[in-house]
Design an enzyme around this catalytic site. Sequence first.
Site, short mmCIF file in Angstrom:
data_model
loop_
_atom_site.label_atom_id
_atom_site.label_comp_id
_atom_site.label_asym_id
_atom_site.label_seq_id
_atom_site.Cartn_x
_atom_site.Cartn_y
_atom_site.Cartn_z
N HIS A 1 0.82 -1.21 0.00
CA HIS A 1 0.00 0.00 0.00
C HIS A 1 0.87 1.27 0.00
CE1 HIS A 1 -3.42 -2.68 1.10
NE2 HIS A 1 -3.97 -1.89 0.20
N GLU B 1 -10.81 -10.26 -5.10
CA GLU B 1 -9.40 -10.19 -4.70
C GLU B 1 -8.98 -11.38 -3.85
OE1 GLU B 1 -8.83 -6.37 -2.82
OE2 GLU B 1 -10.74 -6.48 -1.79
N ASP C 1 -4.39 -7.77 -4.31
CA ASP C 1 -4.64 -8.82 -3.32
C ASP C 1 -4.86 -10.17 -3.98
OD1 ASP C 1 -4.43 -7.76 -0.69
OD2 ASP C 1 -6.14 -6.49 -1.15
N CYS D 1 -9.14 -3.09 -11.02
CA CYS D 1 -8.70 -1.86 -10.34
C CYS D 1 -7.40 -2.05 -9.56
CB CYS D 1 -9.80 -1.35 -9.41
SG CYS D 1 -10.19 -2.50 -8.08
C1 PEP Z 1 -6.45 -4.65 -4.87
O1 PEP Z 1 -6.30 -5.44 -3.95
O2 PEP Z 1 -6.08 -4.87 -6.05
C2 PEP Z 1 -7.07 -3.33 -4.62
C3 PEP Z 1 -7.36 -2.51 -5.59
O3 PEP Z 1 -7.29 -3.00 -3.32
P1 PEP Z 1 -6.16 -2.40 -2.34
O4 PEP Z 1 -4.92 -2.20 -3.16
O5 PEP Z 1 -6.71 -1.17 -1.76
O6 PEP Z 1 -6.02 -3.52 -1.35
MG MG Z 2 -7.25 -5.07 -2.06
#
Ligand code: PEP
Ligand code: MG
Length: 573
Positions: free
Chosen positions: A195, A437, A461, A508
């Site tokens: 993150h 995910e 994820d 995403c």
């Molecule tokens: C993901 O897991 O791809 C996602 C978009 O969520 P985050 O990166 O916020 O966990």
């Molecule tokens: Mg995620």
Amino acid sequence: MALLLSGQAASKGIGIGRARVLEVGGVEAPEYTLEPDQIGSEIERFRAAVAQARAGLRTIADRLEQQVSSEVRDFIETHLLMLEDDALVEAPVEFIRGRACNAEWALKQARDQLMAAFDQMQDDYFRSRRDDVDQVAKRIAGALANRESRTLMAEDDSLADTVIVADDIEPAELTGLADRGLAAFMIESGGPQSHSSILARSMGVPCIVGVRGARQMVSEGQLLIVDGERGFALIDPDGERLTRYRERQVEQRRRQSALQRLASVAPRTADEVAISLWANAEQVKDIEMALRNGAAGVGLFRTEFLYLNRNSAPDEDEQYAACVATIGLMGGKPVTFRTLDVGADKQLNLGQDPHEPNPALGLRGIRLSLRFPDIFRTQLRAILRAAALGPVSLLLPMINGCEDVLQTRKLVKEVGEELRGAGIACDPNIAIGGMIEVPAAALAAPQLLDILDFVSIGTNDLIQYTLATDRGNQAVARWYDPLHPAVLRLISAVIDTAQAYGKPVALCGEMAGDTRYTALLLALGLKDFSLHPRGILELKETLSKLHRKPLLALKRDILAATSADAVASVLRM
Ligand code: PEP
Ligand code: MG
């Protein structure tokens, strides 16, 4: 000669600036006098801190793999030796004994004396050893304070042209660093999908991660070049390199502004297939950029950023106001609010066990919301109310099956009725989508799509859970492979299923904005990409050079490929 430290590229761009090395804490020392009967235990406390500092450093040394340059190893070995040295270890003990002072103060006295002695030396090499003394003393001070986390720089600290060198930076800390002129980040741990890396990209600050031993190698104030394209940094670069990198910086900025011509161009492939580019957003600034770059709407609003960096959760009105502001800015374009996704590396204390044995597999995302229904209801009320004002949908993070969706639907229905009963405007029929995910959710896509209105594939994820590989752990980074056949099969199956159901499917995760994967995702049939708005223009440019139809014909071969190289060679066909 400039020293080169290598890591992994996490956020593009060249950063040039002076190092700000974030230790786990400083050597700020309170001073107090001890009673004679406290002296023995104070000495013990000091010795225990030294042992702890030594153990911590030993762990770092053991974690360093062979590819780490010998200089890094030498540094650490030097520090380990210093932790055995009487000047740093026995001198403070003598201070404690002789002056009945506390361990922190004794340590500071010993450190100051030693540093002053090094300062007197004529020889550059020995003078530079004073930094080692300082670093080792800080390590002991950290252990004495039992310090687990540090406080980052004060709000009014200028960070212009600063390269932050740290062991790790949590997403919550990073958010406080936006817009303060940072040149780059150089982080010892983590991977490009952590993150923190995602946030560095969204801040547009060059970043390299997995730079082992960075804090040992770099001293405060040293000049650094961080190459966020190629994943390395240069310490004390010579004039020639500096000029070359400054030229590259200028060239990148020029290219970035040249891309601006695409801001109002609709995204299309070379064979004229319309593609939708949605924005991932965490804050209002992202929304503005999304609009500037022509996003179709917000495909993922990470609402957790409203909750981080504060002591209590925002109330309904505050959340409502944030949603309304976003909807207003988007001026009629759809906004997808993802419900609170905390847990694992985005920690927020809602009353859950802060020491879960396995946080990534614990109370994360939708599980946490369902576990704390009051907090969830508050968020749902705010979003449902805002949904009366524009096209809004709800996205559920970390679902692993139908039960999560059904329970949420029940809550949404209750909240809708509650609001209506009170005469408050809302949209109780809000579209509800699920993040895919977790492999279970990908495999159960047909069942989930029976009860969901749309899906969004969260590859960050999905890769981590499919490959059992922590997205933020540098030690396993080479197993985090977006092109692994298992990952590609899951992505492909979800896209196929959603299309068969006639329901929207977007992607995403970070793969969507990484142009190395654009051809691949087109080949798997993807038409909706959700990415940080900063990457939209570059993605438009990439799309405009690709022909979708011949790519679609490669899908079978891609799915049959056994490795990343094999996928790449199929795509070159
Ligand atoms: C993901 O897991 O791809 C996602 C978009 O969520 P985050 O990166 O916020 O966990
Ligand atoms: Mg995620």
